[in-house]
Design a protein around this motif. Structure first.
Motif, PDB file in Angstrom:
ATOM      1  N   THR A  88      47.563  22.017  36.226  1.00 46.79           N
ATOM      2  CA  THR A  88      46.728  21.803  35.041  1.00 46.79           C
ATOM      3  C   THR A  88      46.288  20.351  34.939  1.00 46.79           C
ATOM      4  O   THR A  88      45.132  20.061  34.608  1.00 46.79           O
ATOM      5  CB  THR A  88      47.503  22.209  33.776  1.00 46.79           C
ATOM      6  OG1 THR A  88      47.888  23.583  33.883  1.00 46.79           O
ATOM      7  CG2 THR A  88      46.659  22.009  32.535  1.00 46.79           C
ATOM      8  N   ASN A 250      49.140  28.851  30.095  1.00 42.78           N
ATOM      9  CA  ASN A 250      48.882  29.049  31.522  1.00 42.78           C
ATOM     10  C   ASN A 250      49.429  30.400  31.969  1.00 42.78           C
ATOM     11  O   ASN A 250      50.387  30.921  31.391  1.00 42.78           O
ATOM     12  CB  ASN A 250      49.524  27.917  32.321  1.00 42.78           C
ATOM     13  CG  ASN A 250      48.952  27.821  33.715  1.00 42.78           C
ATOM     14  OD1 ASN A 250      47.813  28.201  33.962  1.00 42.78           O
ATOM     15  ND2 ASN A 250      49.743  27.320  34.655  1.00 42.78           N
ATOM     16  N   ILE A 286      44.559  29.875  30.725  1.00 42.20           N
ATOM     17  CA  ILE A 286      44.311  29.868  32.165  1.00 42.20           C
ATOM     18  C   ILE A 286      44.913  31.145  32.746  1.00 42.20           C
ATOM     19  O   ILE A 286      46.104  31.413  32.562  1.00 42.20           O
ATOM     20  CB  ILE A 286      44.939  28.646  32.845  1.00 42.20           C
ATOM     21  CG1 ILE A 286      44.430  27.351  32.202  1.00 42.20           C
ATOM     22  CG2 ILE A 286      44.640  28.657  34.334  1.00 42.20           C
ATOM     23  CD1 ILE A 286      42.955  27.127  32.338  1.00 42.20           C
ATOM     24  N   PRO A 287      44.129  31.948  33.444  1.00 37.03           N
ATOM     25  CA  PRO A 287      44.670  33.194  33.990  1.00 37.03           C
ATOM     26  C   PRO A 287      45.569  32.953  35.198  1.00 37.03           C
ATOM     27  O   PRO A 287      45.537  31.880  35.810  1.00 37.03           O
ATOM     28  CB  PRO A 287      43.408  33.968  34.385  1.00 37.03           C
ATOM     29  CG  PRO A 287      42.405  32.906  34.698  1.00 37.03           C
ATOM     30  CD  PRO A 287      42.691  31.783  33.743  1.00 37.03           C
ATOM     31  N   HIS A 289      45.818  33.577  38.718  1.00 34.69           N
ATOM     32  CA  HIS A 289      44.832  33.989  39.724  1.00 34.69           C
ATOM     33  C   HIS A 289      45.180  33.376  41.073  1.00 34.69           C
ATOM     34  O   HIS A 289      45.596  32.220  41.163  1.00 34.69           O
ATOM     35  CB  HIS A 289      43.425  33.556  39.298  1.00 34.69           C
ATOM     36  CG  HIS A 289      42.330  34.329  39.970  1.00 34.69           C
ATOM     37  ND1 HIS A 289      41.943  34.087  41.268  1.00 34.69           N
ATOM     38  CD2 HIS A 289      41.547  35.345  39.533  1.00 34.69           C
ATOM     39  CE1 HIS A 289      40.957  34.896  41.599  1.00 34.69           C
ATOM     40  NE2 HIS A 289      40.702  35.688  40.555  1.00 34.69           N
ATOM     41  N   ILE A 292      43.551  29.919  42.176  1.00 30.72           N
ATOM     42  CA  ILE A 292      44.109  28.671  41.639  1.00 30.72           C
ATOM     43  C   ILE A 292      45.248  28.197  42.517  1.00 30.72           C
ATOM     44  O   ILE A 292      45.353  27.010  42.852  1.00 30.72           O
ATOM     45  CB  ILE A 292      44.568  28.874  40.190  1.00 30.72           C
ATOM     46  CG1 ILE A 292      43.391  29.240  39.293  1.00 30.72           C
ATOM     47  CG2 ILE A 292      45.267  27.616  39.674  1.00 30.72           C
ATOM     48  CD1 ILE A 292      43.774  29.522  37.861  1.00 30.72           C
ATOM     49  N   SER A 309      33.392  29.326  39.334  1.00 29.44           N
ATOM     50  CA  SER A 309      34.304  30.436  39.097  1.00 29.44           C
ATOM     51  C   SER A 309      34.760  30.455  37.638  1.00 29.44           C
ATOM     52  O   SER A 309      34.721  29.438  36.937  1.00 29.44           O
ATOM     53  CB  SER A 309      35.523  30.325  40.015  1.00 29.44           C
ATOM     54  OG  SER A 309      36.286  29.176  39.688  1.00 29.44           O
ATOM     55  N   ASP A 310      35.195  31.625  37.190  1.00 32.36           N
ATOM     56  CA  ASP A 310      35.687  31.747  35.818  1.00 32.36           C
ATOM     57  C   ASP A 310      36.919  30.876  35.596  1.00 32.36           C
ATOM     58  O   ASP A 310      37.112  30.333  34.500  1.00 32.36           O
ATOM     59  CB  ASP A 310      36.027  33.205  35.506  1.00 32.36           C
ATOM     60  CG  ASP A 310      34.787  34.091  35.445  1.00 32.36           C
ATOM     61  OD1 ASP A 310      33.682  33.551  35.237  1.00 32.36           O
ATOM     62  OD2 ASP A 310      34.937  35.318  35.605  1.00 32.36           O
ATOM     63  N   GLU A 311      37.743  30.741  36.631  1.00 33.25           N
ATOM     64  CA  GLU A 311      38.963  29.939  36.501  1.00 33.25           C
ATOM     65  C   GLU A 311      38.624  28.459  36.326  1.00 33.25           C
ATOM     66  O   GLU A 311      39.224  27.763  35.489  1.00 33.25           O
ATOM     67  CB  GLU A 311      39.866  30.129  37.736  1.00 33.25           C
ATOM     68  CG  GLU A 311      40.383  31.547  37.922  1.00 33.25           C
ATOM     69  CD  GLU A 311      39.315  32.506  38.440  1.00 33.25           C
ATOM     70  OE1 GLU A 311      39.260  33.660  37.942  1.00 33.25           O
ATOM     71  OE2 GLU A 311      38.532  32.080  39.322  1.00 33.25           O
ATOM     72  N   ALA A 314      37.344  27.756  32.881  1.00 33.95           N
ATOM     73  CA  ALA A 314      38.410  27.691  31.883  1.00 33.95           C
ATOM     74  C   ALA A 314      38.971  26.271  31.783  1.00 33.95           C
ATOM     75  O   ALA A 314      39.212  25.756  30.681  1.00 33.95           O
ATOM     76  CB  ALA A 314      39.525  28.679  32.238  1.00 33.95           C
ATOM     77  N   TYR A 315      39.159  25.610  32.924  1.00 38.28           N
ATOM     78  CA  TYR A 315      39.628  24.216  32.914  1.00 38.28           C
ATOM     79  C   TYR A 315      38.574  23.291  32.313  1.00 38.28           C
ATOM     80  O   TYR A 315      38.921  22.333  31.588  1.00 38.28           O
ATOM     81  CB  TYR A 315      39.971  23.761  34.335  1.00 38.28           C
ATOM     82  CG  TYR A 315      41.257  24.322  34.883  1.00 38.28           C
ATOM     83  CD1 TYR A 315      42.484  23.959  34.331  1.00 38.28           C
ATOM     84  CD2 TYR A 315      41.255  25.213  35.948  1.00 38.28           C
ATOM     85  CE1 TYR A 315      43.668  24.466  34.840  1.00 38.28           C
ATOM     86  CE2 TYR A 315      42.429  25.724  36.457  1.00 38.28           C
ATOM     87  CZ  TYR A 315      43.636  25.347  35.901  1.00 38.28           C
ATOM     88  OH  TYR A 315      44.806  25.863  36.405  1.00 38.28           O
TER      89      TYR A 315
END
Length: 368
Positions: A88, A250, A286-287, A289, A292, A309-311, A314-315
């Motif tokens: 993170t 997370n 945060i998924p 995934h 990551i 990306s969706d991830e 999110a960050y």
């Protein structure tokens, strides 16, 4: 005689004066004076005692001193290890740079016993020394189609072998933290993200006492076991008067890549319930995934390598929420000679590091 007395009546010898908690008459022991603490202090005496105690307690505490050139310090913490705090911290630092390409961002890894930043940022080599005998942080950058971001990194991992254990006591750890804070030539920075070790020990206390911190971010999974320690971490920062900006949940949910079914492996919304208990905000989720984990292990954080990306988004949203909650900086980091230094060095660094030609980042790049 002492064995026959209750615990609350035991004698406490202090500087030749014997203090006893009890209502009975004191008996001199070996020529010492005996003081019976049986009466209640008056308001004035009690206030004077509190002031005296505060003076004595403050003698050994260092005075906070800002890191030269650094505008704002953001601490990333967690009570429990293994909740994705370092991942993170890395993506938050890169997200801060990606959201505003005019900002200079630094990343400081103060996890002395288990530094992760060198591998996650794909950085190797020893820091160079400046003319003032200060360590220069290693530099890594990200290039995407719509932003230019760069991040300076410093870690204990740059100063030791990758597999060498750090077997140090508290005083040695505190000395190392002092060097990482004071003997690094950061140059002008808008944000310095500090990745702290798990827990609420010497490192967190040393940082809180030595430098002004703009805000702390607490990372936790939704699992009850992690939330217990995250609660302790948030309370610790409150006790040392560091504002807690919010919680990051997370590994909040796992989505099957084939059937798209969503599973809350570590529980659902645990961090949100904790945030309500602490009267704090949730900065984002945060998924859990695979991308990551893989991008972190290969040293190409997802905010850099997969910005669409969706991830990664999110960050980026979390980075924007952090900035929105930061207090105004006390002093600009880019003034006078510092601003000249940044404008002079940055174009040269861009050309050498391959940014203008769109090449992938290089390992261990340092400032000129």
């Amino acid at each position: 005689m002492l064995r026959a007395m209750g615990c609350w009546q035991r004698l406490l010898l202090f500087g030749g004066v014997t203090l006893r908690g009890g209502g009975g008459a004191g008996v001199p022991l070996g020529g010492s004076r005996v003081l019976v603490c049986g009466r209640q202090l008056s308001g004035a005496d009690s206030e004077a005692l509190k002031q005296r105690r505060t003076q004595i307690m403050s003698r050994g505490l260092p005075k906070q001193k800002p890191i030269e050139g650094v505008k704002q310090v953001i601490v990333v913490a967690s009570g429990k290890g293994g909740v994705g705090k370092s991942t993170t911290a890395v993506n938050l630092a890169l997200g801060l740079a990606a959201n505003d390409s005019s900002k200079a961002v630094g990343l400081l890894d103060v996890d002395v016993y288990g530094p992760s930043i060198p591998k996650m940022m794909n950085l190797k080599g020893n820091p160079e020394l400046s003319q003032n005998n200060l360590m220069r942080p290693l530099l890594n950058y990200g290039v995407a189609c719509y932003i230019f971001g760069f991040c300076y990194s410093m870690s204990m991992g740059f100063l030791i072998e990758e597999t060498a254990p750090v077997v140090w006591r508290g005083l040695m750890v505190m000395s190392a933290i002092e060097k990482l804070l004071r003997q690094v030539d950061w140059g002008p920075l808008d944000y310095l993200v500090v990745d702290t070790p798990p827990g609420t020990g010497d490192v967190q206390l040393s940082i809180s006492q030595n430098i002004p911190i703009s805000g702390a971010v607490i990372v936790s999974t939704p699992q009850d076991i992690a939330l217990v320690d995250a609660h302790k971490g948030a309370e610790m920062f409150r006790k040392v008067h560091v504002p807690v900006l919010g919680l990051i949940q997370n590994m909040s949910v796992f989505q099957c890549p084939k059937c798209k079914h969503r599973t809350h492996i570590f529980g659902a919304d645990g961090a949100r319930r904790l945030a309500q208990t602490l009267d704090l905000d949730i900065l984002g989720d945060i998924p859990l995934h695979l991308n990551i984990r893989e991008t972190s292990d290969t040293g190409q954080p997802i905010v850099f390598s997969q910005p669409e990306s969706d991830e990664a988004k999110a960050y980026l949203r979390i980075a924007a929420e952090v900035v929105r909650r930061l207090p105004p900086p006390l002093k600009s980091a880019c003034q006078g000679e510092d601003l000249f230094w940044l404008h002079l060095k940055l174009p040269i660094w861009r050309e050498r590091s391959g940014v203008m030609s769109g090449l992938p980042f290089q390992e261990g790049t340092t400032l000129l």
